[in-house]
Design an enzyme around this catalytic site. Structure first.
Site, mmCIF file in Angstrom:
data_model
loop_
_atom_site.group_PDB
_atom_site.id
_atom_site.type_symbol
_atom_site.label_atom_id
_atom_site.label_comp_id
_atom_site.label_asym_id
_atom_site.label_seq_id
_atom_site.Cartn_x
_atom_site.Cartn_y
_atom_site.Cartn_z
ATOM 1 N N HIS A 22 0.847 -1.199 0.000
ATOM 2 C CA HIS A 22 0.000 0.000 0.000
ATOM 3 C C HIS A 22 0.881 1.246 0.000
ATOM 4 O O HIS A 22 2.064 1.183 0.344
ATOM 5 C CB HIS A 22 -0.816 0.080 1.297
ATOM 6 C CG HIS A 22 -1.732 -1.066 1.552
ATOM 7 N ND1 HIS A 22 -3.077 -1.027 1.254
ATOM 8 C CD2 HIS A 22 -1.509 -2.273 2.125
ATOM 9 C CE1 HIS A 22 -3.647 -2.165 1.640
ATOM 10 N NE2 HIS A 22 -2.714 -2.944 2.163
ATOM 11 N N GLU A 85 2.498 -0.752 4.344
ATOM 12 C CA GLU A 85 2.258 0.606 3.838
ATOM 13 C C GLU A 85 3.587 1.316 3.639
ATOM 14 O O GLU A 85 4.477 1.202 4.485
ATOM 15 C CB GLU A 85 1.452 1.422 4.867
ATOM 16 C CG GLU A 85 0.092 0.876 5.211
ATOM 17 C CD GLU A 85 -1.026 1.453 4.341
ATOM 18 O OE1 GLU A 85 -0.747 2.270 3.435
ATOM 19 O OE2 GLU A 85 -2.183 1.057 4.574
ATOM 20 N N HIS A 125 -2.505 -2.954 -3.492
ATOM 21 C CA HIS A 125 -3.910 -2.790 -3.112
ATOM 22 C C HIS A 125 -4.780 -2.593 -4.359
ATOM 23 O O HIS A 125 -5.880 -3.125 -4.459
ATOM 24 C CB HIS A 125 -4.039 -1.587 -2.164
ATOM 25 C CG HIS A 125 -5.237 -1.636 -1.281
ATOM 26 N ND1 HIS A 125 -5.571 -0.616 -0.420
ATOM 27 C CD2 HIS A 125 -6.211 -2.578 -1.127
ATOM 28 C CE1 HIS A 125 -6.684 -0.945 0.219
ATOM 29 N NE2 HIS A 125 -7.084 -2.125 -0.190
ATOM 30 N N ASP A 135 -3.514 2.742 -4.798
ATOM 31 C CA ASP A 135 -2.190 2.551 -4.202
ATOM 32 C C ASP A 135 -1.677 1.110 -4.410
ATOM 33 O O ASP A 135 -2.497 0.211 -4.600
ATOM 34 C CB ASP A 135 -2.232 2.912 -2.694
ATOM 35 C CG ASP A 135 -3.120 1.979 -1.875
ATOM 36 O OD1 ASP A 135 -4.311 1.855 -2.194
ATOM 37 O OD2 ASP A 135 -2.621 1.379 -0.918
#
Ligand SMILES: [Zn+2]
Length: 244
Positions: A22, A85, A125, A135
């Site tokens: 992400h 992330e 994602h 993303d």
């Protein structure tokens, strides 16, 4: 590694078999505030300086994927995945820092080995939620990761090895949910053909409007060749049953 454990997790219902990448448009402290506000989480967060923050223990089910599908994973991808992330002010429109790339590569290599993750199950994602998510963005370094043995990257010269095949079938071989073919085709470009993805500058808009491939893109020779080459790579390497 820093630890800032969030309470947004529950028990896994499946073993870890996917890695989901992400991008988040904030630095770690603001990102964590944002996760608290929306009661979401990921296992790891990689700052621009390469520092890795752990937010949820790997054995727990973090809340990062939402409604998503990929290959045989039709529901509850949170249960079978680890979410990572990367901080990026423009959600991956411009390159990630070399410190982030280095940190992400080392973390992914460790996770691939630890959980025996198959290359076809290392995704963004946007790959698993093509109608909702953009993303980790077109500047994400998939090709560099593939060079390090993480995930796959197509060779254009393989395009002719699949002669026939509808765009829908080719996208499905790779793993995309093709309920919305145009969204899936654009998600494919975000991952494998970023030169065909428009510049998106308004981060708030990007999160609300996910672009779809138009007819011109679906007919584009480079798009079709890259899609075929990628489908061939996934087909030959993952032994996906051939529908073509
Ligand atoms: Zn995401």
């Amino acid at each position: 590694m820093r630890r800032k454990l969030l309470p947004f997790w529950n028990e896994r219902k499946a073993k870890v078999s996917m890695l989901v990448l992400h991008a988040v448009a904030f630095e770690p402290k603001e990102a964590i505030e944002c996760f608290r506000k929306y009661e979401v989480s990921s296992h790891y967060l990689i700052a621009k300086d390469g520092e890795i923050w752990q937010l949820v223990g790997e054995k727990h089910r973090a809340w990062h994927a939402g409604v998503a599908k990929w290959r045989e994973f039709k529901e509850d991808i949170n249960s079978c995945s680890i979410g990572i992330e990367l901080c990026s002010s423009d959600l991956g429109q411009t390159p990630f820092t070399s410190a982030q790339k280095k940190a992400a590569t080392a973390l992914l290599q460790k996770l691939v080995k630890k959980y025996k993750i198959k290359p076809e199950n290392i995704v963004g994602h946007s790959d698993i939620a093509p109608t909702r998510k953009v993303d980790p963005g077109k500047a994400f370094f998939w090709q560099e990761l593939a060079n390090e043995g993480i995930g796959w990257w197509p060779r254009l010269e393989d395009a002719d090895k699949i002669k026939e095949g509808k765009i829908e079938d080719l996208l499905q071989i790779i793993g995309y949910d093709t309920t919305d073919i145009q969204a899936a085709a654009y998600a494919f470009c975000r991952h494998f053909l970023p030169g065909k993805v428009k510049d998106e500058t308004d981060v708030s808009k990007m999160e609300k409007t996910v672009y779809r491939a138009d007819k011109k893109l679906l007919d584009d020779a480079l798009f079709v060749a890259t899609l075929r080459a990628t489908a061939y790579k996934y087909l030959s390497a993952s032994k996906t049953p051939c529908k073509i």
